[in-house]
Write a protein that holds these residues in place. Structure first.
Motif, PDB file in Angstrom:
ATOM      1  N   THR A   1      -0.345   8.296   0.596  1.00 58.99           N
ATOM      2  CA  THR A   1      -1.033   7.232  -0.094  1.00 58.99           C
ATOM      3  C   THR A   1       0.082   6.470  -0.817  1.00 58.99           C
ATOM      4  O   THR A   1       0.477   5.236  -0.867  1.00 58.99           O
ATOM      5  N   ALA A   2       0.116   6.881  -1.993  1.00 59.68           N
ATOM      6  CA  ALA A   2       0.474   6.069  -3.631  1.00 59.68           C
ATOM      7  C   ALA A   2       2.337   5.681  -2.747  1.00 59.68           C
ATOM      8  O   ALA A   2       2.918   4.607  -3.215  1.00 59.68           O
ATOM      9  N   PHE A   3       2.669   6.819  -2.375  1.00 62.40           N
ATOM     10  CA  PHE A   3       4.133   6.475  -2.521  1.00 62.40           C
ATOM     11  C   PHE A   3       4.567   5.509  -1.540  1.00 62.40           C
ATOM     12  O   PHE A   3       5.475   4.781  -1.639  1.00 62.40           O
ATOM     13  N   SER A   4       3.667   5.564  -0.291  1.00 66.41           N
ATOM     14  CA  SER A   4       4.474   4.603   0.974  1.00 66.41           C
ATOM     15  C   SER A   4       3.395   3.281   0.390  1.00 66.41           C
ATOM     16  O   SER A   4       4.149   2.054   0.685  1.00 66.41           O
ATOM     17  N   ILE A   5       2.449   3.100  -0.295  1.00 65.06           N
ATOM     18  CA  ILE A   5       2.711   1.839  -0.876  1.00 65.06           C
ATOM     19  C   ILE A   5       2.837   1.242  -1.945  1.00 65.06           C
ATOM     20  O   ILE A   5       3.372   0.299  -1.726  1.00 65.06           O
ATOM     21  N   VAL A   6       4.196   1.997  -2.939  1.00 60.31           N
ATOM     22  CA  VAL A   6       4.920   2.181  -3.793  1.00 60.31           C
ATOM     23  C   VAL A   6       5.912   1.186  -2.501  1.00 60.31           C
ATOM     24  O   VAL A   6       6.522  -0.019  -2.910  1.00 60.31           O
ATOM     25  N   GLU A   7       6.273   1.790  -1.321  1.00 62.16           N
ATOM     26  CA  GLU A   7       7.142   1.500  -0.789  1.00 62.16           C
ATOM     27  C   GLU A   7       6.841   0.089  -0.453  1.00 62.16           C
ATOM     28  O   GLU A   7       7.969  -1.058   0.186  1.00 62.16           O
ATOM     29  N   GLU A   8       5.949   0.051   0.380  1.00 61.33           N
ATOM     30  CA  GLU A   8       5.668  -0.870   1.118  1.00 61.33           C
ATOM     31  C   GLU A   8       5.368  -2.337   0.323  1.00 61.33           C
ATOM     32  O   GLU A   8       6.225  -4.157  -0.044  1.00 61.33           O
ATOM     33  N   LEU A   9       5.374  -2.077  -1.339  1.00 58.61           N
ATOM     34  CA  LEU A   9       5.531  -3.346  -2.701  1.00 58.61           C
ATOM     35  C   LEU A   9       6.377  -3.571  -2.655  1.00 58.61           C
ATOM     36  O   LEU A   9       7.086  -4.386  -2.601  1.00 58.61           O
ATOM     37  N   THR A  10       7.958  -2.633  -2.828  1.00 56.19           N
ATOM     38  CA  THR A  10       9.179  -2.400  -3.319  1.00 56.19           C
ATOM     39  C   THR A  10       9.244  -3.427  -1.964  1.00 56.19           C
ATOM     40  O   THR A  10      10.568  -4.566  -2.684  1.00 56.19           O
TER      41      THR A  10
END
Ligand SMILES: [Zn+2]
Length: 415
Positions: free
Chosen positions: A45-54
């Motif tokens: 979840t954290a990784f996919s949110i970071v990707e989305e924010l990037t």
């Protein structure tokens, strides 16, 4: 991201995203693994949110961190200039529109005079016009604006954006958000001016990182915002913080709310002017008389402050008395809520500074119980005249999920 999600899953995602973003703001540059740990989310979840924010430009890569045994991790940091918000602060005599980046750095500012007696539709037109001017000057395209926050000295139904009553503007039942929606195609939020000031000071001013505080707004009226455990406390009907209408002198003058001796009735700008005029009419010796050319009815709080700064004894005695009354009101809150900090903002303390704060602090120390009195710090607001417009912009950021509802990292884990 632009609107509050309606589905539960979307809402959870938005809350998690705001939490991750807040951790990156506070702790960045930071690795994904550390983000997952601090946010207590799963790595996936954290990784996919970071990707989305990037992908949105809100977060950018900022180099490679030290290895904890395996591969060296990529670090991420917050990019506050990816988006902006616009805040408008409407008062009886002026209107300020500020466009800020996501760290509340002003990108553009407009100040217009305002004449309190215009009706709701005309007021909305002036707000919209100032907001659009500020947006234009900032150079931010509309799709990079997360929303418009409008701060008004009023009782507000925040769900509908209805101004229920704004005495200083002579408004009643003005559907301000609906009126603004006809003119601006971005999310719009209406909040009370004291709440806007509290948001600004809590996230970006004197109260940064403080979890229990009261922020007073002392000017034409007196209001306050309350932060408990890092969360804004708004009360059952969203109108908590009306410290201006708590009684400090039962035998005092009648207030516009119908009660007697309310704090606001004794310390707001009109009350200071009234006391000065009364004293001058009774023959007090003061330079205020000359500064208004003998027209005593024109004396305002600003004339009293100006004279006090020039060592005028009569003017100083009025500010000392005002500071003491404020101190009585604040001591009640200090005993009741045990805050770490009381921020004293608004036009009066901004003008008067220590001339007001010194007698105020003395009264709080004298009247509060030992333990809360020892704890509490009493400070002036930090963000100056545009504080409420910045707070209104920040409110729009919070509603859009670009700023966490709790202005600190919600975990004690070590980085
Ligand atoms: Zn009152």
């Amino acid at each position: 991201m632009r609107k509050i999600a309606t589905g539960d899953m979307q809402l959870v995602r938005q809350i998690n995203r705001a939490a991750i973003l807040q951790i990156i703001r506070e702790k960045g540059p930071i690795s994904r693994v550390m983000l997952a740990r601090l946010s207590k989310l799963t790595s996936a979840t954290a990784f996919s949110i970071v990707e989305e924010l990037t992908g949105m430009g809100l977060v950018k890569e900022s180099g490679i961190g030290a290895s904890a045994g395996g591969r060296k991790p990529m670090l991420f940091e917050f990019n506050p200039s990816a988006f902006a918000a616009v805040g408008v602060d409407l008062r009886a005599n002026r209107l300020i529109a500020t466009v800020t980046d996501l760290e509340a750095q002003p990108l553009a500012k407009i100040v217009h005079p305002y004449h309190g007696q215009v009706d709701g539709p005309e007021g909305a037109r002036l707000i919209s016009q100032a907001a659009q001017e500020a947006i234009h000057i900032s150079g931010m395209p509309l799709d990079k604006l997360v929303g418009l926050g409008v701060s008004v000295p009023a009782l507000i139904d925040s769900n509908s954006g209805l101004v229920v009553q704004a005495v200083n503007l002579s408004w009643e039942q003005v559907p301000l958000r609906e009126l603004l929606r006809e003119q601006l195609d971005i999310p719009i939020h209406i909040i009370d001016v004291s709440i806007a000031l509290t948001v600004a000071e809590t996230y970006f001013g004197s109260g940064r990182g403080v979890q229990n505080l009261i922020c007073l707004n002392v000017g034409e009226g007196v209001g306050s915002g309350i932060v408990i455990g890092g969360q804004l406390y708004l009360g059952a009907d969203g109108v908590a913080g009306e410290i201006g209408h708590t009684t400090v002198d039962e035998d005092g003058p009648r207030c516009r709310c119908g009660n007697y001796g309310c704090l606001e009735r004794l310390v707001a700008n009109p009350a200071i002017a009234e006391r000065a005029i009364k004293g001058l009419k009774q023959g007090a010796i003061s330079s205020i008389r000359d500064s208004v050319g003998g027209k005593l009815e024109e004396v305002g709080a600003q004339d009293v402050v100006k004279a006090a700064k020039l060592a005028d004894g009569f003017a100083q005695s009025i500010l000392i008395e005002t500071g003491r009354y404020l101190g009585v009101g604040i001591a009640n809150v200090v005993n009741f809520l045990n805050p770490e900090m009381v921020i004293v903002g608004g036009s009066l303390p901004q003008m008067a500074g220590e001339l007001l704060l010194e007698p105020l602090r003395e009264a709080v120390q004298y009247r509060s119980l030992t333990i809360p009195a020892r704890r509490v710090r009493i400070l002036p607001a930090d963000l100056g005249i545009e504080a409420s417009s910045i707070g209104a912009a920040a409110w729009a950021m919070i509603q859009a999920g670009f700023l966490a509802e709790q202005p600190w990292v919600p975990t004690e884990a070590k980085v």
